[in-house]
Design a protein around this motif. Structure first.
Motif, PDB file in Angstrom:
ATOM      1  N   UNK A 113       0.840  -1.211   0.000  1.00  0.00           N
ATOM      2  CA  UNK A 113       0.000   0.000   0.000  1.00  0.00           C
ATOM      3  C   UNK A 113       0.871   1.256   0.000  1.00  0.00           C
ATOM      4  N   UNK A 114       1.942   1.248   0.774  1.00  0.00           N
ATOM      5  CA  UNK A 114       2.869   2.384   0.783  1.00  0.00           C
ATOM      6  C   UNK A 114       3.500   2.589  -0.589  1.00  0.00           C
ATOM      7  N   UNK A 115       3.885   1.475  -1.227  1.00  0.00           N
ATOM      8  CA  UNK A 115       4.465   1.574  -2.570  1.00  0.00           C
ATOM      9  C   UNK A 115       3.461   2.190  -3.545  1.00  0.00           C
ATOM     10  N   UNK A 116       2.214   1.750  -3.462  1.00  0.00           N
ATOM     11  CA  UNK A 116       1.179   2.299  -4.335  1.00  0.00           C
ATOM     12  C   UNK A 116       0.985   3.794  -4.072  1.00  0.00           C
ATOM     13  N   UNK A 117       0.967   4.188  -2.799  1.00  0.00           N
ATOM     14  CA  UNK A 117       0.734   5.590  -2.442  1.00  0.00           C
ATOM     15  C   UNK A 117       1.865   6.495  -2.909  1.00  0.00           C
ATOM     16  N   UNK A 118       3.095   5.971  -2.928  1.00  0.00           N
ATOM     17  CA  UNK A 118       4.257   6.776  -3.327  1.00  0.00           C
ATOM     18  C   UNK A 118       4.432   6.835  -4.839  1.00  0.00           C
ATOM     19  N   UNK A 119       3.654   6.029  -5.563  1.00  0.00           N
ATOM     20  CA  UNK A 119       3.797   5.920  -7.013  1.00  0.00           C
ATOM     21  C   UNK A 119       2.629   6.593  -7.705  1.00  0.00           C
ATOM     22  N   UNK A 133      -1.806   8.132   0.755  1.00  0.00           N
ATOM     23  CA  UNK A 133      -1.801   7.942   2.198  1.00  0.00           C
ATOM     24  C   UNK A 133      -1.208   9.175   2.859  1.00  0.00           C
ATOM     25  N   UNK A 134      -1.677   9.533   4.049  1.00  0.00           N
ATOM     26  CA  UNK A 134      -1.100  10.687   4.748  1.00  0.00           C
ATOM     27  C   UNK A 134       0.396  10.495   4.986  1.00  0.00           C
ATOM     28  N   UNK A 135       1.140  11.578   4.815  1.00  0.00           N
ATOM     29  CA  UNK A 135       2.582  11.618   5.080  1.00  0.00           C
ATOM     30  C   UNK A 135       3.401  10.760   4.104  1.00  0.00           C
ATOM     31  N   UNK A 136       2.791  10.302   3.005  1.00  0.00           N
ATOM     32  CA  UNK A 136       3.529   9.537   1.994  1.00  0.00           C
ATOM     33  C   UNK A 136       3.508  10.342   0.703  1.00  0.00           C
ATOM     34  N   UNK A 137       4.589  11.069   0.391  1.00  0.00           N
ATOM     35  CA  UNK A 137       4.608  11.867  -0.837  1.00  0.00           C
ATOM     36  C   UNK A 137       4.805  10.987  -2.066  1.00  0.00           C
ATOM     37  N   UNK A 140       9.652   8.683  -6.369  1.00  0.00           N
ATOM     38  CA  UNK A 140      10.169   7.457  -6.971  1.00  0.00           C
ATOM     39  C   UNK A 140      11.156   6.769  -6.037  1.00  0.00           C
ATOM     40  N   UNK A 141      11.913   7.559  -5.268  1.00  0.00           N
ATOM     41  CA  UNK A 141      12.859   6.966  -4.326  1.00  0.00           C
ATOM     42  C   UNK A 141      12.122   6.179  -3.245  1.00  0.00           C
ATOM     43  N   UNK A 142      11.073   6.779  -2.673  1.00  0.00           N
ATOM     44  CA  UNK A 142      10.280   6.071  -1.663  1.00  0.00           C
ATOM     45  C   UNK A 142       9.592   4.854  -2.266  1.00  0.00           C
ATOM     46  N   UNK A 143       9.116   4.998  -3.494  1.00  0.00           N
ATOM     47  CA  UNK A 143       8.451   3.871  -4.147  1.00  0.00           C
ATOM     48  C   UNK A 143       9.399   2.689  -4.284  1.00  0.00           C
ATOM     49  N   UNK A 144      10.660   2.945  -4.631  1.00  0.00           N
ATOM     50  CA  UNK A 144      11.649   1.866  -4.730  1.00  0.00           C
ATOM     51  C   UNK A 144      11.919   1.241  -3.365  1.00  0.00           C
ATOM     52  N   UNK A 145      11.976   2.076  -2.345  1.00  0.00           N
ATOM     53  CA  UNK A 145      12.215   1.557  -0.999  1.00  0.00           C
ATOM     54  C   UNK A 145      11.069   0.649  -0.568  1.00  0.00           C
ATOM     55  N   UNK A 146       9.845   1.110  -0.712  1.00  0.00           N
ATOM     56  CA  UNK A 146       8.690   0.308  -0.301  1.00  0.00           C
ATOM     57  C   UNK A 146       8.535  -0.936  -1.177  1.00  0.00           C
ATOM     58  N   UNK A 147       8.902  -0.821  -2.442  1.00  0.00           N
ATOM     59  CA  UNK A 147       8.878  -1.994  -3.318  1.00  0.00           C
ATOM     60  C   UNK A 147       9.868  -3.042  -2.834  1.00  0.00           C
TER      61      UNK A 147
END
Length: 406
Positions: A113-119, A133-137, A140-147
């Motif tokens: 869900x975090x990966x989806x929210x960051x993408x 999601x709140x507090x999840x901008x 692409x960097x966060x999306x890779x991390x959550x992925x």
């Protein structure tokens, strides 16, 4: 059958949680693998792939809330004592696997869900919570991390699930005891449980430690990919300076952004590398005030979660056509309004493109803002996507520049 657990067996509510969760896990794993490996070369293939990913994500969010509810219920219930308390190693491993399962049922769907929210872009979640999601901008960097978290934690969940099944089969085939019968629907234990041994926190601590190590490993694995992308995030575009030779203006910052609409949702991105030459006479109020030549490096595009797809042969085709060119005359319309009237050459195809913009000059600083919409079909982009429900024809272009006079 009692609803609550007893010292000898699980109640109907715990059994329902157990078997519904098992069914969802057995559905989600193959669903994710199938969706990941489906092609998306045509409109129909993309629609099918997106639908399966949406189903996977929606069921994953269901597992997340189901797991939280199950944990709350479990916290209020007694747990039947192990049937073989003398087998300390086996009991330790079984309880540790239970901890890993409980943690996985929360963190695996949460990481997805975090990966989806960051993408930005691609298959939406069907639950009515929105796509963020709140507090999840959007990053692409966060999306890779959550992925990376999701990939590692799913493997840990698969391992714990397999060990759990292996343990259950051992109790049925080798031990021939009531362990699995305690969780079977409509079954009652054939013998009472032995007295519960003294409670130990060691299995829980071991499970939590293993999970923390897995999260750390996932973060380390994702960091080499995420870190460079963080340095090239959209907030810090790497655009080349733009010279205005007519009167010495120098562009200090600039953004060349675009927004596409995929599955009814906007997906925004920008080009990180481009150059331009602008001739401009600020004293002209009506008529041609200058000319602009812009060269854009297509491979510098970032576009949410569909960056690679956008640069592929069916869309921008960065490998065959690495540059786009825009040439236009600048027309002054009065009151700070201008229009760049010219042509855009993209994918080897030239088409007219007008770019209306505003220009405000104060204290030696000029701010230019432009917005225009073009049709991707004019440049042969996404010809295999004729359905606007999957990919809209219109593409919004935004330009924002700040220039100063030395």
């Amino acid at each position: 059958m009692p609803r609550a657990n007893t010292a000898d067996t699980y109640g109907s509510i715990s059994k329902a949680f157990h078997w519904i969760t098992a069914l969802l896990i057995l559905t989600l794993f193959p669903l994710g693998v199938i969706a990941e490996n489906l092609p998306y070369d045509t409109n129909e293939q993309l629609a099918r792939k997106a639908w399966l990913f949406s189903l996977h994500k929606t069921l994953g969010v269901t597992v997340f809330f189901l797991a939280l509810t199950r944990l709350l219920w479990t916290a209020t219930q007694i747990r039947p004592a192990p049937l073989h308390p003398a087998r300390k190693a086996e009991t330790f491993l079984a309880e540790m696997v239970h901890v890993l399962l409980y943690l996985s049922l929360v963190f695996v769907p949460l990481s997805g869900w975090l990966h989806h929210a960051a993408t930005e872009g691609f298959a939406p979640i069907w639950w009515p919570f929105g796509q963020s999601l709140p507090f999840v901008p959007k990053s692409e960097a966060l999306a890779h991390l959550f992925s990376g978290w999701h990939w590692v934690l799913t493997k840990l969940l698969l391992l714990a699930f397999a060990l759990h099944i292996a343990g259950a089969l051992k109790h049925v085939v080798i031990d021939k005891d009531d362990t699995l019968r305690r969780m079977a629907i409509g079954k009652a234990p054939r013998q009472p449980a032995p007295p519960r041994p003294a409670h130990s926190r060691a299995p829980a601590l071991a499970g939590i430690s293993a999970y923390a190590a897995a999260l750390l490993a996932a973060s380390v694995m994702a960091w080499p990919t995420a870190a460079p992308q963080a340095a090239q995030a959209p907030e810090a575009p790497q655009a080349a300076p733009m010279a205005l030779p007519a009167n010495g203006w120098q562009v200090e910052t600039g953004t060349l952004a675009l927004t596409v609409t995929q599955f009814g949702k906007p997906v925004s991105g920008q080009f990180g590398a481009w150059t331009a030459e602008i001739e401009f006479d600020e004293t002209v109020d009506d008529g041609i005030a200058g000319r602009v030549e812009v060269e854009v490096m297509i491979d510098s595009l970032t576009l949410g979660g569909v960056t690679d797809q956008a640069k592929g042969p069916d869309f921008f085709d960065a490998a065959t056509h690495p540059r786009a060119l825009y040439s236009a005359d600048i027309l002054a319309l009065g009151d700070g309004q201008f229009d760049a009237v010219g042509t855009l050459t993209l994918r080897g195809t030239e088409a007219p493109l007008d770019l209306p913009f505003t220009l405000r000059i104060e204290d030696g600083t000029a701010r230019m803002e432009a917005t225009a919409t073009t049709d991707r079909r004019d440049f042969g982009i996404g010809q295999n996507m004729p359905d606007e429900q999957n990919l809209a024809f219109g593409v919004e272009i935004k330009v924002d520049l700040v220039a100063r006079k030395p």
